[in-house]
Write a protein that holds these residues in place. Structure first.
Motif, PDB file in Angstrom:
ATOM      1  N   LEU A   1       0.828  -1.201   0.000  1.00  0.00           N
ATOM      2  CA  LEU A   1       0.000   0.000   0.000  1.00  0.00           C
ATOM      3  C   LEU A   1       0.861   1.248   0.000  1.00  0.00           C
ATOM      4  O   LEU A   1       0.516   2.255  -0.620  1.00  0.00           O
ATOM      5  N   ALA A   2       1.986   1.222   0.672  1.00  0.00           N
ATOM      6  CA  ALA A   2       2.864   2.392   0.756  1.00  0.00           C
ATOM      7  C   ALA A   2       3.737   2.545  -0.478  1.00  0.00           C
ATOM      8  O   ALA A   2       3.952   3.659  -0.968  1.00  0.00           O
ATOM      9  N   GLY A   3       4.239   1.423  -1.009  1.00  0.00           N
ATOM     10  CA  GLY A   3       5.214   1.486  -2.086  1.00  0.00           C
ATOM     11  C   GLY A   3       4.684   1.207  -3.472  1.00  0.00           C
ATOM     12  O   GLY A   3       5.394   1.394  -4.456  1.00  0.00           O
ATOM     13  N   GLY A   4       3.460   0.717  -3.605  1.00  0.00           N
ATOM     14  CA  GLY A   4       2.930   0.374  -4.907  1.00  0.00           C
ATOM     15  C   GLY A   4       3.530  -0.911  -5.450  1.00  0.00           C
ATOM     16  O   GLY A   4       3.802  -1.853  -4.694  1.00  0.00           O
ATOM     17  N   LEU A   5       3.762  -0.949  -6.753  1.00  0.00           N
ATOM     18  CA  LEU A   5       4.304  -2.142  -7.398  1.00  0.00           C
ATOM     19  C   LEU A   5       5.827  -2.061  -7.458  1.00  0.00           C
ATOM     20  O   LEU A   5       6.385  -0.992  -7.728  1.00  0.00           O
ATOM     21  N   SER A   6       6.487  -3.188  -7.244  1.00  0.00           N
ATOM     22  CA  SER A   6       7.945  -3.216  -7.310  1.00  0.00           C
ATOM     23  C   SER A   6       8.404  -4.483  -8.009  1.00  0.00           C
ATOM     24  O   SER A   6       7.695  -5.480  -8.088  1.00  0.00           O
ATOM     25  N   SER A   7       9.630  -4.413  -8.525  1.00  0.00           N
ATOM     26  CA  SER A   7      10.193  -5.506  -9.301  1.00  0.00           C
ATOM     27  C   SER A   7      11.650  -5.693  -8.939  1.00  0.00           C
ATOM     28  O   SER A   7      12.317  -4.740  -8.500  1.00  0.00           O
ATOM     29  N   TYR A   8      12.147  -6.905  -9.148  1.00  0.00           N
ATOM     30  CA  TYR A   8      13.576  -7.125  -8.967  1.00  0.00           C
ATOM     31  C   TYR A   8      14.369  -6.427 -10.067  1.00  0.00           C
ATOM     32  O   TYR A   8      15.465  -5.917  -9.834  1.00  0.00           O
ATOM     33  N   ASP A   9      13.820  -6.343 -11.264  1.00  0.00           N
ATOM     34  CA  ASP A   9      14.574  -5.887 -12.415  1.00  0.00           C
ATOM     35  C   ASP A   9      13.921  -4.651 -13.033  1.00  0.00           C
ATOM     36  O   ASP A   9      12.725  -4.650 -13.325  1.00  0.00           O
ATOM     37  N   GLU A  10      14.717  -3.605 -13.276  1.00  0.00           N
ATOM     38  CA  GLU A  10      14.182  -2.365 -13.818  1.00  0.00           C
ATOM     39  C   GLU A  10      13.652  -2.540 -15.236  1.00  0.00           C
ATOM     40  O   GLU A  10      12.636  -1.946 -15.609  1.00  0.00           O
ATOM     41  N   GLN A  11      14.339  -3.343 -16.050  1.00  0.00           N
ATOM     42  CA  GLN A  11      13.876  -3.555 -17.416  1.00  0.00           C
ATOM     43  C   GLN A  11      12.561  -4.321 -17.441  1.00  0.00           C
ATOM     44  O   GLN A  11      11.668  -4.019 -18.237  1.00  0.00           O
ATOM     45  N   GLU A  12      12.442  -5.304 -16.581  1.00  0.00           N
ATOM     46  CA  GLU A  12      11.191  -6.052 -16.498  1.00  0.00           C
ATOM     47  C   GLU A  12      10.057  -5.131 -16.070  1.00  0.00           C
ATOM     48  O   GLU A  12       8.945  -5.201 -16.601  1.00  0.00           O
ATOM     49  N   ALA A  13      10.354  -4.248 -15.130  1.00  0.00           N
ATOM     50  CA  ALA A  13       9.358  -3.285 -14.671  1.00  0.00           C
ATOM     51  C   ALA A  13       8.922  -2.365 -15.811  1.00  0.00           C
ATOM     52  O   ALA A  13       7.742  -2.029 -15.935  1.00  0.00           O
ATOM     53  N   GLY A  14       9.875  -1.968 -16.669  1.00  0.00           N
ATOM     54  CA  GLY A  14       9.552  -1.084 -17.778  1.00  0.00           C
ATOM     55  C   GLY A  14       8.575  -1.707 -18.749  1.00  0.00           C
ATOM     56  O   GLY A  14       7.647  -1.049 -19.246  1.00  0.00           O
ATOM     57  N   VAL A  15       8.756  -2.998 -19.039  1.00  0.00           N
ATOM     58  CA  VAL A  15       7.840  -3.694 -19.946  1.00  0.00           C
ATOM     59  C   VAL A  15       6.460  -3.840 -19.315  1.00  0.00           C
ATOM     60  O   VAL A  15       5.430  -3.616 -19.964  1.00  0.00           O
TER      61      VAL A  15
END
Length: 253
Positions: free
Chosen positions: A178-192
Protein backbone atom coordinates in the motif's frame (compact mmCIF):
# COMPACT_ATOMS: atom_id res chain seq x y z
CA UNK A 1 28.02 3.96 -9.80
CA UNK A 2 24.75 4.97 -8.14
CA UNK A 3 23.24 2.96 -5.28
CA UNK A 4 20.48 1.05 -7.08
CA UNK A 5 22.75 -0.26 -9.88
CA UNK A 6 25.26 -1.26 -7.17
CA UNK A 7 22.63 -3.32 -5.37
CA UNK A 8 21.64 -5.10 -8.55
CA UNK A 9 25.28 -5.79 -9.39
CA UNK A 10 25.80 -7.32 -5.95
CA UNK A 11 22.84 -9.65 -6.48
CA UNK A 12 24.07 -10.60 -9.94
CA UNK A 13 27.48 -11.43 -8.47
CA UNK A 14 25.91 -13.58 -5.76
CA UNK A 15 23.89 -15.48 -8.35
CA UNK A 16 27.05 -16.26 -10.27
CA UNK A 17 29.57 -16.90 -7.48
CA UNK A 18 27.48 -17.53 -4.29
CA UNK A 19 29.61 -15.09 -2.24
CA UNK A 20 31.08 -11.61 -2.51
CA UNK A 21 33.72 -9.65 -0.59
CA UNK A 22 33.63 -6.10 0.78
CA UNK A 23 37.09 -5.27 -0.59
CA UNK A 24 36.19 -6.61 -4.04
CA UNK A 25 33.03 -4.49 -4.17
CA UNK A 26 34.77 -1.37 -2.86
CA UNK A 27 37.39 -1.67 -5.58
CA UNK A 28 34.84 -2.36 -8.31
CA UNK A 29 32.51 0.49 -7.37
CA UNK A 30 35.27 2.87 -6.19
CA UNK A 31 33.45 3.55 -2.94
CA UNK A 32 34.36 3.18 0.73
CA UNK A 33 34.07 -0.01 2.76
CA UNK A 34 31.37 1.73 4.80
CA UNK A 35 29.28 2.34 1.67
CA UNK A 36 29.58 -1.32 0.67
CA UNK A 37 28.58 -2.45 4.16
CA UNK A 38 25.50 -0.22 4.00
CA UNK A 39 24.58 -1.78 0.66
CA UNK A 40 24.99 -5.29 2.09
CA UNK A 41 22.94 -4.36 5.14
CA UNK A 42 20.14 -3.09 2.89
CA UNK A 43 20.09 -6.31 0.87
CA UNK A 44 20.25 -8.43 4.02
CA UNK A 45 17.22 -6.54 5.33
CA UNK A 46 15.35 -7.54 2.17
CA UNK A 47 16.33 -11.17 2.70
CA UNK A 48 18.58 -11.44 -0.35
CA UNK A 49 21.88 -12.21 1.37
CA UNK A 50 23.50 -13.11 4.66
CA UNK A 51 26.38 -10.93 5.81
CA UNK A 52 29.56 -12.57 6.99
CA UNK A 53 32.93 -11.26 8.11
CA UNK A 54 34.50 -9.52 5.10
CA UNK A 55 31.54 -9.98 2.78
CA UNK A 56 28.28 -11.88 2.25
CA UNK A 57 26.79 -15.09 0.87
CA UNK A 58 23.51 -15.46 -0.95
CA UNK A 59 20.37 -16.44 0.88
CA UNK A 60 17.76 -18.90 -0.45
CA UNK A 61 15.75 -15.90 -1.68
CA UNK A 62 18.33 -15.19 -4.40
CA UNK A 63 17.75 -18.64 -5.89
CA UNK A 64 14.16 -17.60 -6.57
CA UNK A 65 15.03 -14.37 -8.35
CA UNK A 66 16.71 -15.55 -11.51
CA UNK A 67 15.97 -18.89 -13.13
CA UNK A 68 12.60 -19.13 -14.87
CA UNK A 69 12.44 -22.88 -14.28
CA UNK A 70 13.19 -22.52 -10.57
CA UNK A 71 10.65 -19.73 -10.15
CA UNK A 72 8.02 -21.66 -12.09
CA UNK A 73 7.85 -24.27 -9.33
CA UNK A 74 7.63 -21.78 -6.50
CA UNK A 75 4.11 -21.37 -5.05
CA UNK A 76 2.78 -23.54 -7.89
CA UNK A 77 -0.56 -24.22 -6.21
CA UNK A 78 -1.23 -20.54 -5.59
CA UNK A 79 -0.22 -19.60 -9.12
CA UNK A 80 -2.59 -22.15 -10.60
CA UNK A 81 -5.41 -20.86 -8.41
CA UNK A 82 -4.70 -17.29 -9.48
CA UNK A 83 -4.70 -18.21 -13.18
CA UNK A 84 -7.96 -20.10 -12.84
CA UNK A 85 -9.51 -16.91 -11.41
CA UNK A 86 -7.88 -14.71 -14.04
CA UNK A 87 -9.19 -16.89 -16.85
CA UNK A 88 -12.73 -15.73 -16.06
CA UNK A 89 -11.82 -12.33 -17.49
CA UNK A 90 -10.57 -13.61 -20.85
CA UNK A 91 -13.20 -13.64 -23.58
CA UNK A 92 -13.30 -14.86 -27.17
CA UNK A 93 -11.73 -12.30 -29.48
CA UNK A 94 -9.78 -10.44 -26.80
CA UNK A 95 -6.46 -8.79 -27.57
CA UNK A 96 -4.33 -9.17 -24.47
CA UNK A 97 -0.86 -8.30 -23.24
CA UNK A 98 0.71 -11.13 -21.28
CA UNK A 99 3.66 -10.29 -19.04
CA UNK A 100 6.68 -12.57 -18.70
CA UNK A 101 6.40 -13.88 -15.13
CA UNK A 102 6.00 -17.50 -14.16
CA UNK A 103 2.49 -16.89 -12.85
CA UNK A 104 1.47 -15.41 -16.21
CA UNK A 105 2.95 -18.42 -18.02
CA UNK A 106 0.46 -20.67 -16.24
CA UNK A 107 -2.36 -18.66 -17.77
CA UNK A 108 -1.51 -20.11 -21.21
CA UNK A 109 -3.45 -23.34 -20.85
CA UNK A 110 -6.57 -21.33 -19.97
CA UNK A 111 -6.14 -19.05 -22.98
CA UNK A 112 -6.22 -21.95 -25.46
CA UNK A 113 -9.77 -22.73 -24.35
CA UNK A 114 -10.89 -19.42 -25.93
CA UNK A 115 -11.30 -18.63 -29.63
CA UNK A 116 -9.85 -15.74 -31.59
CA UNK A 117 -7.62 -14.44 -28.79
CA UNK A 118 -4.54 -12.44 -29.79
CA UNK A 119 -1.70 -12.55 -27.25
CA UNK A 120 1.11 -9.99 -27.28
CA UNK A 121 4.02 -10.91 -25.03
CA UNK A 122 7.74 -10.52 -24.43
CA UNK A 123 7.99 -14.04 -22.96
CA UNK A 124 9.64 -16.82 -24.95
CA UNK A 125 8.01 -19.59 -22.86
CA UNK A 126 4.58 -18.07 -23.52
CA UNK A 127 5.26 -18.00 -27.27
CA UNK A 128 6.47 -21.60 -27.18
CA UNK A 129 3.37 -22.69 -25.28
CA UNK A 130 0.84 -20.94 -27.52
CA UNK A 131 2.35 -20.89 -31.00
CA UNK A 132 0.91 -24.23 -32.16
CA UNK A 133 -2.67 -23.52 -31.07
CA UNK A 134 -4.79 -22.58 -34.11
CA UNK A 135 -7.28 -20.46 -32.16
CA UNK A 136 -4.61 -18.18 -30.65
CA UNK A 137 -2.62 -15.55 -32.53
CA UNK A 138 0.71 -14.73 -30.88
CA UNK A 139 2.84 -11.62 -31.21
CA UNK A 140 6.35 -11.51 -29.74
CA UNK A 141 7.68 -8.13 -28.70
CA UNK A 142 11.27 -7.62 -29.81
CA UNK A 143 14.11 -6.35 -27.65
CA UNK A 144 17.19 -7.49 -25.80
CA UNK A 145 16.86 -11.16 -24.82
CA UNK A 146 17.80 -12.14 -21.27
CA UNK A 147 18.51 -15.85 -20.93
CA UNK A 148 17.81 -16.20 -17.21
CA UNK A 149 14.41 -14.54 -17.58
CA UNK A 150 13.67 -16.02 -21.04
CA UNK A 151 12.17 -12.74 -22.22
CA UNK A 152 12.84 -9.58 -24.24
CA UNK A 153 13.38 -6.24 -22.52
CA UNK A 154 14.68 -2.75 -23.10
CA UNK A 155 13.68 0.43 -24.91
CA UNK A 156 12.94 -1.36 -28.18
CA UNK A 157 10.41 -3.60 -26.42
CA UNK A 158 8.80 -0.69 -24.63
CA UNK A 159 8.54 1.38 -27.83
CA UNK A 160 6.92 -1.53 -29.67
CA UNK A 161 4.35 -2.00 -26.91
CA UNK A 162 3.55 1.73 -26.87
CA UNK A 163 2.51 1.49 -30.54
CA UNK A 164 0.00 -1.28 -29.78
CA UNK A 165 -3.34 -1.45 -28.02
CA UNK A 166 -4.93 -4.29 -26.05
CA UNK A 167 -8.29 -4.82 -24.45
CA UNK A 168 -6.66 -6.26 -21.34
CA UNK A 169 -3.21 -6.62 -19.80
CA UNK A 170 -2.34 -9.42 -17.42
CA UNK A 171 0.81 -8.41 -15.58
CA UNK A 172 2.82 -9.39 -12.53
CA UNK A 173 5.09 -7.85 -9.90
CA UNK A 174 7.69 -9.10 -7.46
CA UNK A 175 6.26 -6.98 -4.68
CA UNK A 176 3.11 -5.02 -3.86
CA UNK A 177 2.44 -2.74 -0.90
CA UNK A 178 0.00 0.00 0.00
CA UNK A 179 2.86 2.39 0.76
CA UNK A 180 5.21 1.49 -2.09
CA UNK A 181 2.93 0.37 -4.91
CA UNK A 182 4.30 -2.14 -7.40
CA UNK A 183 7.94 -3.22 -7.31
CA UNK A 184 10.19 -5.51 -9.30
CA UNK A 185 13.58 -7.12 -8.97
CA UNK A 186 14.57 -5.89 -12.41
CA UNK A 187 14.18 -2.37 -13.82
CA UNK A 188 13.88 -3.56 -17.42
CA UNK A 189 11.19 -6.05 -16.50
CA UNK A 190 9.36 -3.28 -14.67
CA UNK A 191 9.55 -1.08 -17.78
CA UNK A 192 7.84 -3.69 -19.95
CA UNK A 193 5.16 -4.34 -17.34
CA UNK A 194 4.40 -0.64 -17.05
CA UNK A 195 4.30 -0.22 -20.84
CA UNK A 196 1.81 -3.06 -21.21
CA UNK A 197 -0.42 -1.63 -18.50
CA UNK A 198 -0.41 1.83 -20.06
CA UNK A 199 -1.37 0.46 -23.49
CA UNK A 200 -4.37 -1.59 -22.30
CA UNK A 201 -7.96 -0.65 -21.51
CA UNK A 202 -8.04 -2.75 -18.34
CA UNK A 203 -5.19 -4.13 -16.24
CA UNK A 204 -5.22 -7.25 -14.08
CA UNK A 205 -2.35 -7.70 -11.62
CA UNK A 206 -1.66 -11.36 -10.83
CA UNK A 207 0.24 -11.59 -7.56
CA UNK A 208 0.44 -14.47 -5.08
CA UNK A 209 -0.15 -13.67 -1.42
CA UNK A 210 3.53 -14.08 -0.44
CA UNK A 211 4.37 -10.92 -2.42
CA UNK A 212 1.68 -8.70 -0.92
CA UNK A 213 2.87 -6.03 1.53
CA UNK A 214 6.42 -6.75 0.39
CA UNK A 215 8.68 -4.34 -1.48
CA UNK A 216 11.16 -5.68 -4.00
CA UNK A 217 14.30 -4.01 -5.36
CA UNK A 218 12.77 -1.37 -7.64
CA UNK A 219 9.51 0.49 -7.13
CA UNK A 220 8.04 1.32 -10.52
CA UNK A 221 4.34 2.20 -10.35
CA UNK A 222 1.55 3.30 -8.00
CA UNK A 223 -1.46 1.15 -7.20
CA UNK A 224 -3.45 3.05 -9.81
CA UNK A 225 -1.57 1.16 -12.56
CA UNK A 226 -4.05 -1.72 -12.31
CA UNK A 227 -7.83 -2.06 -11.91
CA UNK A 228 -8.08 -5.59 -10.49
CA UNK A 229 -5.77 -7.51 -8.15
CA UNK A 230 -6.04 -11.28 -8.54
CA UNK A 231 -4.43 -13.28 -5.74
CA UNK A 232 -4.85 -16.58 -3.92
CA UNK A 233 -7.07 -17.58 -1.01
CA UNK A 234 -4.12 -17.62 1.42
CA UNK A 235 -4.09 -13.84 1.68
CA UNK A 236 -4.53 -12.80 5.31
CA UNK A 237 -8.08 -11.59 5.98
CA UNK A 238 -6.99 -8.41 7.75
CA UNK A 239 -4.69 -7.56 4.86
CA UNK A 240 -7.49 -8.24 2.40
CA UNK A 241 -9.71 -5.75 4.20
CA UNK A 242 -6.94 -3.13 4.29
CA UNK A 243 -6.59 -3.29 0.53
CA UNK A 244 -10.32 -3.27 -0.09
CA UNK A 245 -10.53 -0.34 2.29
CA UNK A 246 -8.31 1.56 -0.14
CA UNK A 247 -10.81 0.91 -2.93
CA UNK A 248 -8.82 -1.88 -4.57
CA UNK A 249 -10.88 -4.49 -6.42
CA UNK A 250 -9.57 -7.89 -5.29
CA UNK A 251 -10.46 -11.33 -6.67
CA UNK A 252 -9.24 -14.27 -4.58
CA UNK A 253 -12.05 -16.81 -4.66
Amino acid sequence: MHREPRLKHILDTLERYDSVGVQELADRFRVSHMTVRRDLAELEGRGYLIRQYGGAVKSPAVERLFSFSRRLERAAEQKEEICRLASRFIEDGDVIFLDCGTTLFRLCHHIVARRGVRVITNSLPVVSELIDHPHVRVGLVGGELVGERKAAYGQAAERAIAEMHADKAFVGADGLSLAGGLSSYDEQEAGVTKSMAEAADRVYLLCDSSKIEKDSYFRFAPLSLFQVLITDSRLDGALLERYRGQGIDIVNE
